[in-house]
Design a protein around this motif. Structure first.
Motif, mmCIF file in Angstrom:
data_model
loop_
_atom_site.group_PDB
_atom_site.id
_atom_site.type_symbol
_atom_site.label_atom_id
_atom_site.label_comp_id
_atom_site.label_asym_id
_atom_site.label_seq_id
_atom_site.Cartn_x
_atom_site.Cartn_y
_atom_site.Cartn_z
ATOM 1 N N GLY A 224 3.795 38.126 22.989
ATOM 2 C CA GLY A 224 4.118 39.228 23.913
ATOM 3 C C GLY A 224 5.613 39.293 24.146
ATOM 4 O O GLY A 224 6.396 39.313 23.198
ATOM 5 N N GLY A 225 6.023 39.273 25.401
ATOM 6 C CA GLY A 225 7.462 39.330 25.722
ATOM 7 C C GLY A 225 8.219 38.102 25.220
ATOM 8 O O GLY A 225 9.411 38.164 24.962
ATOM 9 N N GLY A 226 7.524 36.966 25.111
ATOM 10 C CA GLY A 226 8.146 35.770 24.534
ATOM 11 C C GLY A 226 8.897 34.886 25.504
ATOM 12 O O GLY A 226 9.391 33.825 25.132
ATOM 13 N N GLY A 227 8.989 35.312 26.763
ATOM 14 C CA GLY A 227 9.753 34.533 27.754
ATOM 15 C C GLY A 227 9.260 33.103 27.882
ATOM 16 O O GLY A 227 10.027 32.182 28.119
ATOM 17 N N ASP A 228 7.937 32.908 27.706
ATOM 18 C CA ASP A 228 7.393 31.549 27.799
ATOM 19 C C ASP A 228 6.568 31.213 26.554
ATOM 20 O O ASP A 228 5.619 30.448 26.620
ATOM 21 N N GLY A 229 6.970 31.786 25.412
ATOM 22 C CA GLY A 229 6.158 31.633 24.214
ATOM 23 C C GLY A 229 6.633 30.599 23.207
ATOM 24 O O GLY A 229 5.985 30.381 22.181
ATOM 25 N N ALA A 230 7.761 29.933 23.486
ATOM 26 C CA ALA A 230 8.349 29.038 22.470
ATOM 27 C C ALA A 230 7.404 27.893 22.069
ATOM 28 O O ALA A 230 7.324 27.532 20.897
ATOM 29 N N GLU A 231 6.675 27.342 23.056
ATOM 30 C CA GLU A 231 5.798 26.191 22.739
ATOM 31 C C GLU A 231 4.739 26.576 21.711
ATOM 32 O O GLU A 231 4.477 25.835 20.773
ATOM 33 N N GLN A 247 -2.010 27.739 3.845
ATOM 34 C CA GLN A 247 -1.105 28.582 3.059
ATOM 35 C C GLN A 247 -1.239 30.074 3.367
ATOM 36 O O GLN A 247 -0.802 30.914 2.597
ATOM 37 N N HIS A 248 -1.843 30.399 4.514
ATOM 38 C CA HIS A 248 -1.865 31.822 4.906
ATOM 39 C C HIS A 248 -0.428 32.242 5.230
ATOM 40 O O HIS A 248 0.280 31.496 5.906
ATOM 41 N N ARG A 249 -0.050 33.428 4.779
ATOM 42 C CA ARG A 249 1.267 33.929 5.205
ATOM 43 C C ARG A 249 1.217 34.248 6.694
ATOM 44 O O ARG A 249 0.244 34.823 7.177
ATOM 45 N N ALA A 250 2.255 33.858 7.413
ATOM 46 C CA ALA A 250 2.291 34.124 8.858
ATOM 47 C C ALA A 250 3.538 34.937 9.197
ATOM 48 O O ALA A 250 4.639 34.611 8.754
ATOM 49 N N LEU A 251 3.338 35.997 9.966
ATOM 50 C CA LEU A 251 4.460 36.763 10.496
ATOM 51 C C LEU A 251 4.532 36.439 11.984
ATOM 52 O O LEU A 251 3.592 36.704 12.743
ATOM 53 N N ILE A 252 5.641 35.829 12.376
ATOM 54 C CA ILE A 252 5.808 35.413 13.774
ATOM 55 C C ILE A 252 6.779 36.363 14.473
ATOM 56 O O ILE A 252 7.895 36.577 13.999
ATOM 57 N N VAL A 253 6.322 36.950 15.605
ATOM 58 C CA VAL A 253 7.197 37.824 16.404
ATOM 59 C C VAL A 253 7.541 37.063 17.679
ATOM 60 O O VAL A 253 6.674 36.776 18.501
ATOM 61 N N LEU A 254 8.835 36.724 17.844
ATOM 62 C CA LEU A 254 9.241 35.860 18.964
ATOM 63 C C LEU A 254 9.156 36.559 20.314
ATOM 64 O O LEU A 254 8.868 35.944 21.324
ATOM 65 N N GLY A 255 9.458 37.862 20.344
ATOM 66 C CA GLY A 255 9.443 38.589 21.624
ATOM 67 C C GLY A 255 10.843 38.729 22.187
ATOM 68 O O GLY A 255 11.673 37.828 22.056
ATOM 69 N N PRO A 256 11.134 39.864 22.836
ATOM 70 C CA PRO A 256 12.492 40.191 23.255
ATOM 71 C C PRO A 256 13.026 39.315 24.389
ATOM 72 O O PRO A 256 14.225 39.251 24.612
ATOM 73 N N TYR A 257 12.123 38.646 25.122
ATOM 74 C CA TYR A 257 12.586 37.869 26.282
ATOM 75 C C TYR A 257 12.724 36.380 25.994
ATOM 76 O O TYR A 257 12.955 35.596 26.905
ATOM 77 N N MET A 258 12.546 35.986 24.723
ATOM 78 C CA MET A 258 12.713 34.562 24.434
ATOM 79 C C MET A 258 14.201 34.205 24.472
ATOM 80 O O MET A 258 15.015 34.876 23.851
ATOM 81 N N PRO A 259 14.565 33.141 25.220
ATOM 82 C CA PRO A 259 15.978 32.758 25.307
ATOM 83 C C PRO A 259 16.570 32.467 23.918
ATOM 84 O O PRO A 259 15.894 31.914 23.050
ATOM 85 N N ALA A 260 17.835 32.859 23.728
ATOM 86 C CA ALA A 260 18.498 32.776 22.412
ATOM 87 C C ALA A 260 18.475 31.357 21.837
ATOM 88 O O ALA A 260 18.273 31.167 20.638
ATOM 89 N N ARG A 261 18.664 30.362 22.698
ATOM 90 C CA ARG A 261 18.717 28.975 22.221
ATOM 91 C C ARG A 261 17.377 28.592 21.578
ATOM 92 O O ARG A 261 17.330 27.998 20.501
ATOM 93 N N LYS A 262 16.283 28.961 22.235
ATOM 94 C CA LYS A 262 14.951 28.633 21.711
ATOM 95 C C LYS A 262 14.676 29.425 20.434
ATOM 96 O O LYS A 262 14.085 28.921 19.477
ATOM 97 N N ARG A 263 15.121 30.671 20.433
ATOM 98 C CA ARG A 263 14.940 31.546 19.272
ATOM 99 C C ARG A 263 15.599 30.937 18.027
ATOM 100 O O ARG A 263 15.004 30.859 16.958
ATOM 101 N N ASN A 264 16.856 30.478 18.194
ATOM 102 C CA ASN A 264 17.609 29.917 17.055
ATOM 103 C C ASN A 264 16.955 28.641 16.532
ATOM 104 O O ASN A 264 16.880 28.401 15.333
ATOM 105 N N LYS A 265 16.485 27.826 17.461
ATOM 106 C CA LYS A 265 15.820 26.576 17.105
ATOM 107 C C LYS A 265 14.564 26.859 16.258
ATOM 108 O O LYS A 265 14.320 26.211 15.243
ATOM 109 N N LEU A 266 13.805 27.849 16.684
ATOM 110 C CA LEU A 266 12.560 28.185 15.977
ATOM 111 C C LEU A 266 12.841 28.786 14.605
ATOM 112 O O LEU A 266 12.145 28.498 13.632
ATOM 113 N N ARG A 267 13.875 29.625 14.533
ATOM 114 C CA ARG A 267 14.229 30.225 13.236
ATOM 115 C C ARG A 267 14.572 29.129 12.236
ATOM 116 O O ARG A 267 14.160 29.166 11.078
#
Length: 404
Positions: A224-231, A247-267
């Motif tokens: 969803g918004g991703g604010g608490d989705g990092a875990e 081996q299923h292909r996965a498309l992950i959508v982080l969400g616009p409210y995920m903090p940048a630091r967590k976003r970079n770590k996950l990428r």
């Protein structure tokens, strides 16, 4: 069912302090109403920081009020660091009241927060009531655990004020799924105003973009918004690292409210796995869900409606604190065989999560396990709005005739 609603106006309010749910729900209802009623105008008041990132149909517009964000501990803070919370709330309150005065709505629909954030719409409700506007409170089918909701509402005398202000209370779910006021002491006068309209069906945008969905099969992972989705995203990536068979292909959508630091770590973490693709945000989630062979999500209201609308096998890992809304919804949906649920602590067991992901695309779709499930919220809302507007037009006519 297209009707004429010449010059009729509906104002909607969505406080939006965390996530995208409230705005998305308002937008879905607004788009459905302008499609069903020619000449109807809908204006959405929203505190969502990214209210402008979505498309709006003709005759639907939004007024952006200064954003307030909710911290993990349930406290609020201004998004703008230099402006204190009281000042922000004062500005919001003033814009809401001014908008109501100038827009002069026939119907005012309030999403989830009966008195608005910190009571900010109370004076607007009083004002509109004196003008004869029909006041509607829209509730999610699950609000929160009864003891949490009761404590929150008791502090602000909310139940009495719902009885005082509102003409109608719509519940955006069917009566046999869940009652949002279960376990609360609901006065008969409030009960009498409640109508379970049903889940709000999602559909693909009319102007679908060619090539917008990924080619081939994929599982969609969304918080969803991703604010608490990092875990959840960490746990998905860990499951892929743990089990080379996955081996299923996965498309992950982080969400616009995920903090940048967590976003970079996950990428960085996801880049090591060839089957995973990560994107930040997509304002056309319906298209991504429609194209997916299965969905992994935290199970907020909107994602859940999308899973049911596009009939996708789903694995839900609900948020369990500070609100229990997602947990209650996931438990009930799992009970009905609509989805599979994995509690967050179980999802931390990488092999267990990998096993669940492995078989997910072959899980029964919601319609297979529950063929009688229908999503009737939008047509029901249009029927009620048609009655309300007819009644208002009748009243208006009798006033004019009385004057002549």
């Amino acid at each position: 069912m297209t009707q004429h609603a010449q010059d009729a106006r509906i104002l909607m309010y969505s406080h939006d302090t965390f996530g995208l749910g409230h705005l998305q729900r308002c937008r879905t209802i607004a788009h459905s109403l302008v499609e069903d009623f020619h000449g109807l105008q809908v204006l959405i008041i929203s505190g969502a920081t990214i209210a402008g990132a979505f498309d709006y149909r003709a005759r639907v517009d939004f007024v952006k009020i200064p954003s307030v964000i909710k911290l993990r501990n349930g406290e609020y803070t201004s998004l703008e660091k230099d402006i204190d919370l009281h000042e922000t709330l004062r500005m919001r309150q003033s814009i809401i009241r001014h908008t109501a005065e100038t827009f002069r709505p026939d119907i005012f629909i309030v999403d989830k927060e009966p008195l608005g954030l910190r009571g900010e719409i109370e004076d607007t409700l009083s004002y509109l009531k004196t003008r004869g506007t029909t006041l509607v409170l829209g509730l999610r089918e699950v609000m929160d655990a009864p003891h949490l909701l009761e404590a929150e509402w008791a502090r602000r005398d909310v139940m009495r004020k719902i009885g005082l202000f509102y003409d109608k209370v719509w519940v955006y779910g069917p009566p046999d799924f869940y009652d949002p006021l279960t376990g609360l002491d609901v006065p008969p006068a409030v009960r009498a105003k409640m109508k379970f309209v049903g889940f709000l069906q999602r559909s693909l945008p009319q102007n679908e973009l060619p090539g917008h969905r990924p080619e081939g099969d994929y599982i969609l992972v969304t918080t969803g918004g991703g604010g608490d989705g990092a875990e959840l995203i960490h746990d998905v990536i860990d499951a892929y690292q743990q089990d080379p068979q996955l081996q299923h292909r996965a498309l992950i959508v982080l969400g616009p409210y995920m903090p940048a630091r967590k976003r970079n770590k996950l990428r960085k973490k996801g880049a090591k796995i060839p089957y995973i693709k990560i994107i930040d945000f997509d304002n056309r989630m319906e298209e991504l869900i429609a194209g997916a062979k299965a969905v992994v999500a935290m199970g907020g209201y909107n994602t859940y409606c999308e899973i049911l609308s596009f009939d996708k096998p789903a694995l839900i890992v609900p948020r369990v604190e500070p609100r229990e809304e997602q947990l209650i919804r996931a438990r009930r949906a799992a009970e009905l065989g609509l989805i599979e649920m994995l509690l967050p602590e179980k999802a931390e067991d990488s092999q267990r999560f990998a096993d669940a992901l492995e078989v997910l695309p072959d899980r029964p779709r919601p319609s297979q396990s529950n063929p009688h499930l229908t999503l009737e919220g939008l047509p029901h809302i249009s029927e009620i709005v048609a009655e309300l507007l007819d009644r208002r037009a009748g009243l208006h006519l009798s006033v004019i005739e009385g004057m002549s």
